[in-house]
Design an enzyme around this catalytic site. Structure first.
Site, short mmCIF file in Angstrom:
data_model
loop_
_atom_site.label_atom_id
_atom_site.label_comp_id
_atom_site.label_asym_id
_atom_site.label_seq_id
_atom_site.Cartn_x
_atom_site.Cartn_y
_atom_site.Cartn_z
N ASP A 17 -20.37 31.75 41.94
CA ASP A 17 -21.70 32.03 42.50
C ASP A 17 -22.55 32.87 41.57
OD1 ASP A 17 -21.62 30.57 44.78
OD2 ASP A 17 -21.52 32.25 46.18
N ASP B 285 -13.17 37.21 56.29
CA ASP B 285 -11.72 37.16 56.38
C ASP B 285 -11.23 37.63 57.75
OD1 ASP B 285 -12.64 39.69 55.96
OD2 ASP B 285 -11.42 40.10 54.18
#
Length: 751
Positions: free
Chosen positions: A296, A449
């Site tokens: 990214d 997460d």
């Protein structure tokens, strides 16, 4: 009969006695030499010499006093210069997401500044009252005579040792206004009445509430430690359902399912090469493993370097591809979600995730993937983190204590007894079916997460934590990077708590699991801990110095926190000398954690912004050995570009050509150096090279921490008026810790 030895007074004023002459040498520095023995001058001469010598002694002392004042002035001026430089650096630095640039940060800073100014004013007021004798004792033994006459007759004549334990009547604390003179004294008495009737009651109620939360959290911590002790005592470990021989049989066939390895990264120039190298050396059949480098980065140079590294390993036979998104939507969750949408992912059964600074061992998949065989309800296998730079400075040592307790105690106990814990975002293997069944990666929080772990738990999937499987990674080495990381780790859970609360009540899991998820996982460990830590030790404790009627017990500020710190440090016994700094630093970090918790809970400021933690590019000794062996084996075979491996083929071709020329030149220089070294004796072992100060990030100042440091030091000064010894030392050390953190001294290099 010999006369008695003369004293200094006799030798100075007496006419017959002999003194001890002192010779002052006018060298630099001055020195005094005593002369003794026969042949000394007469008393008249000694008297004259002593007068001159006394004058020189006075001059010498004056010179030393002037030098001391000059030294103090120079040190104070240097301190002001250092603070001024750090203020300018802070102004030039980029604004942090949790810094004072946001409205929430400015409100917090304004509150602390107002609190500090009020405390300074109260300290001055209380000091004047103390000097004028307006302080009021706590027992009848300390009462002046005019107040002692107010006691009942049967108590006025008690001995002092009995009156010491006699409490004062309630109305005796505040004298009547007709007995006093002066507007300042009247204002002080009015303040005493107001704080006794209103302020002390509110502080006492809030402190009792925080103490109750503190004790509940301490009980939870003790139960976790007992569970960990029982696991160690009984040797409880997750077991593989199938035999270990199934991993690889004699004929080469075994349990080698299709595994997808994802490596999300963003502008990770310092660590991308080491991480990709370790992942590509994982021992797993090449045709049954695919590595996705999910970049990214918005830095074109970083993109080119990562793409070239992927191309290099692709030409060595590794099944690896490079993916780059044009927009960083959703941060890490959006990156993983985009990668899972590829058509070829349906051919894979498991996915392993490694962040850019993680360095897995070659046997990682062989130690984790076999746990899935014969256990269809298992959705996640999480490995433990280990740190390559845990002894770099004091900050990394303190982080190592915290994370060792997190993995050794919290994750392991929850994994063994509950089959559930928070996914750590990396160094874990997921069953792709569990991800899809739970809704996949979502971009609604900065803790994707934990989000996927909670949703998988609500859908009935089980987790396993492997404490023996360790993956090397880095710890933030600067307080600025650590502060940003902790802000994200504590604001995200509060966002998730708001979003998943309805889903928890609607889920089909048992009531016990719902209660554990809400009360322990979210409220107790994510919300209550930063709330009571900041409120109790950074707000209530300083207030009690100015409102003695609401004093905190000593066991709250000393004994129980020390016991909890010792329990926290047990998983890292080598860090036991740092137990006191750890206790003080955790209280210091409560400001950042409380700030982040409030911003995440109420969606304030920049609670959804993700800032990548700065890495230093540390590598393990094992990786250095592998790199040395690779260099001694000679240059790699000529790289041939394969069409479709990555974008920008022409640019990559030029980059690879430059790499080949550089490698050939380096190999030639190495041969010449080895030939020259063979003819000379071996050099002495080289000492480790420390980081140069110029290479370090410029130090900054952190205004909230500095404001709290001055507040606590002001409260420590106020505690001296009440002779509260233990409170004074705690406030003093805690204030100095806040000062060191505020001046960015906590991340300095450890010699």
């Amino acid at each position: 009969m010999a006369p008695p030895p003369s004293t200094y007074a006799e030798s100075w004023w007496g006419k017959e006695e002999r003194g001890t002459p002192v010779v002052v040498k006018m060298d630099s520095p001055y020195s005094l030499v005593e002369i003794d023995g026969p042949g000394m001058a007469s008393s008249e001469k000694a008297r004259g010499k002593n007068a001159k010598q006394f004058t020189w002694v006075l001059l010498l002392r004056a010179h030393r006093a002037v030098g001391c004042v000059a030294w103090l002035a120079a040190g104070f001026w240097a301190l002001l210069g250092a603070v001024n430089r750090r203020v300018r650096r802070s102004r030039d630095a980029d604004a942090e997401p949790d810094a004072e640039a946001s409205g929430r940060g400015r409100a917090m800073l304004r509150f602390l500044r107002a609190f500090l100014l009020l405390s300074l004013a109260m300290l001055a007021f209380e000091t004047v009252a103390h000097l004028k004798g307006w302080h009021f004792p706590r027992s009848a033994a300390e009462l002046p005579e005019r107040y002692l006459r107010r006691l009942p007759e049967h108590l006025q004549h008690l001995p002092e040792h009995l009156r010491r334990h006699l409490p004062l009547p309630e109305r005796l604390r505040v004298p009547e206004k007709r007995e006093i003179e002066g507007w300042l004294h009247g204002a002080y008495v009015a303040w005493l009445a107001f704080r006794t009737d209103y302020i002390s009651w509110a502080i006492q109620k809030l402190s009792s509430f925080c103490i109750a939360l503190f004790m509940v959290q301490s009980v939870d911590r003790i139960l976790l430690c007992l569970g960990c002790f029982w696991i160690k005592l009984r040797g409880i470990k997750p077991t593989i359902v199938s035999s270990s021989d199934d991993v690889e049989t004699a004929d080469g066939a075994g349990y080698f399912p299709m595994v997808l390895i994802q490596m999300p990264m963003c502008n990770e120039r310092e660590v991308y090469e080491t991480s990709i190298s370790h992942v590509c050396q994982i021992d797993w059949p090449r045709e049954r493993m695919l590595v996705q480098v999910l970049d990214d980065s918005d830095d074109e140079t970083c993109q080119m370097l990562i793409r070239a590294e992927v191309t290099k390993w692709s030409q060595r036979g590794v099944n690896i591809i490079y993916r780059h998104r044009l927009s960083r939507t959703g941060y890490k969750a959006g990156n993983l979600k985009s990668a899972m949408a590829c058509d070829y992912v349906r051919d894979y059964e498991f996915v392993a995730i490694f962040d850019a600074d993680f360095q897995p061992n070659p046997d990682f998949l062989k130690l984790t993937v076999p746990h899935f065989r014969g256990n269809p309800e298992l959705g996640l296998v999480q490995a433990r983190w280990s740190f390559v730079n845990k002894e770099e400075n004091l900050l990394t040592r303190l982080q190592n204590i915290n994370l060792c307790f997190h993995f050794e105690v919290e994750q392991q106990v929850n994994g063994v007894y509950l089959n559930f814990f928070g996914f750590n975002g990396t160094a874990g293997v997921w069953r792709i079916k569990a991800l899809e069944d739970s809704g996949g990666w979502m971009e609604r929080t900065t803790v994707e997460d934990m989000d996927i772990a909670v949703r998988a738990h609500l859908n009935g999937w089980k987790f396993i934590f492997l404490n023996d499987v360790k993956v090397l990674c880095e710890l933030p080495e600067s307080y600025q990077a650590y502060r940003k990381q902790q802000h994200r780790w504590h604001s995200g859970p509060m966002q998730l708590f708001r979003l998943c609360l309805p889903a928890v009540f609607k889920s089909k899991i048992s009531r016990w699991k719902k209660a554990n998820l809400l009360m322990l996982f979210f409220l107790l460990r994510k919300l209550i801990l930063p709330f009571y830590s900041f409120t109790l030790f950074c707000v209530i404790l300083p207030l009690t110095m100015f409102v003695p009627e609401a004093e905190l017990p000593i066991w709250v500020i000393c004994y129980v926190p020390m016991i909890m710190s010792v329990l926290n440090i047990l998983p890292a016994p080598k860090s036991f000398p740092f137990v006191i700094p750890y206790l003080l630093f955790e209280n210091t970090m409560s400001v950042t954690k409380f700030n982040a918790m409030v911003s995440g809970l109420f969606q304030l400021g920049s609670s959804y912004e993700w800032v990548v933690t700065k890495k230093a590019g540390r590598t393990s000794s094992e990786s250095d050995i592998l790199a040395l062996a690779e260099a001694e084996a000679g240059p790699p075979p000529p790289a041939k570009l394969v069409r479709g491996v990555s974008e920008g083929g022409l640019r990559e071709w030029g980059r690879l050509k430059e790499h080949e020329e550089w490698a050939a030149k380096l190999q030639q220089e190495k041969k010449e150096h080895d030939a020259a070294a063979a003819m000379t004796p071996p050099p002495a072992p080289a000492t480790p090279v420390k980081k140069s100060k110029a290479a370090k990030a410029p130090n900054r100042i952190f205004k909230k921490e500095l404001a709290l440091s001055f507040l606590l030091l002001t409260a420590a000064a106020r505690s001296l008026l009440s002779a509260q010894g233990l409170h004074f030392y705690f406030l003093l050390f805690q204030g100095v810790t806040f000062l060191a953190v505020g001046l960015d001294l906590i991340g300095e290099q450890v010699s």
